[in-house]
Design a protein around this motif. Structure first.
Motif, mmCIF file in Angstrom:
data_model
loop_
_atom_site.group_PDB
_atom_site.id
_atom_site.type_symbol
_atom_site.label_atom_id
_atom_site.label_comp_id
_atom_site.label_asym_id
_atom_site.label_seq_id
_atom_site.Cartn_x
_atom_site.Cartn_y
_atom_site.Cartn_z
ATOM 1 N N LEU A 17 -5.194 3.220 0.517
ATOM 2 C CA LEU A 17 -5.271 1.777 0.233
ATOM 3 C C LEU A 17 -5.298 1.013 1.533
ATOM 4 C CD1 LEU A 17 -2.677 1.460 -2.680
ATOM 5 C CD2 LEU A 17 -5.143 1.417 -2.852
ATOM 6 N N ALA A 43 0.815 -1.217 0.000
ATOM 7 C CA ALA A 43 0.000 0.000 0.000
ATOM 8 C C ALA A 43 0.849 1.267 0.000
ATOM 9 C CB ALA A 43 -0.956 -0.003 1.186
ATOM 10 N N GLU A 47 2.671 1.738 -3.352
ATOM 11 C CA GLU A 47 1.729 2.052 -4.422
ATOM 12 C C GLU A 47 1.196 3.477 -4.305
ATOM 13 O OE1 GLU A 47 -1.140 -1.117 -4.406
ATOM 14 O OE2 GLU A 47 0.349 -2.572 -5.091
#
Length: 121
Positions: free
Chosen positions: A121, A18, A21
Motif C-alpha cells: 500500500l 498502510a 492495514e
C-alpha cells in the motif's frame, strides 16, 4: 496447492494506515492457510522498531502485533539489511521475533518475483 503471497511493508508505521492495514491483511490471509511472506523494505523497517510510543500522539500502537505473525504460521519474515544500514538501525533495535531473516535486496527481489501475489500500500 495454495498460492503464495508476499506482503511488502514499505512505509513508516505512523502517518498513514498502510502498515496496520497490511498487517490485518496478512493475519486474515493466514486464516486461509496461504503461504505468506512478510517483507520489510525502505521505511517499512520502522514498522518493526522496538519500544515505539505512538500513544504520546494519541495513535494506537500496532507494532506489538507483528510478534504474533509466527503464531499465525507466517514464518517467512524478511527484513532488508540495506534499509537497516540506510537508516542506521541495528538488529537489536527491532522487535524480538525469532523468525526475522535479514536479507539482501537481491534475495528480497527474488522472493517477490517468485510469489503468486504481491500486496503493498
Amino acid at each position: 496447492m495454495s498460492k503464495s503471497i508476499c506482503i511488502v511493508f514499505n512505509k513508516a508505521p505512523y502517518g498513514s494506515q498502510a502498515g496496520r492495514e497490511l498487517l490485518d491483511i496478512a493475519l486474515m490471509a493466514a486464516a486461509f492457510e496461504m503461504p505468506i511472506t512478510a517483507i520489510f523494505i525502505g521505511q517499512g523497517v520502522y514498522q518493526l522498531l522496538n519500544n515505539q510510543q505512538p500513544d504520546i500522539l494519541n495513535i494506537k500502537n500496532h507494532s506489538a502485533t507483528f510478534k504474533a505473525l509466527p503464531l499465525y504460521d507466517i514464518e517467512q519474515i524478511l527484513v532488508d539489511q540495506n534499509a537497516l544500514h540506510q537508516f542506521n538501525l541495528k538488529q537489536d533495535d527491532l522487535l524480538e521475533i525469532d523468525e526475522l531473516q535479514f536479507s539482501s535486496t537481491d534475495d528480497i527481489k527474488t522472493r517477490i518475483a517468485n510469489s503468486d501475489f504481491v500486496l503493498t500500500l
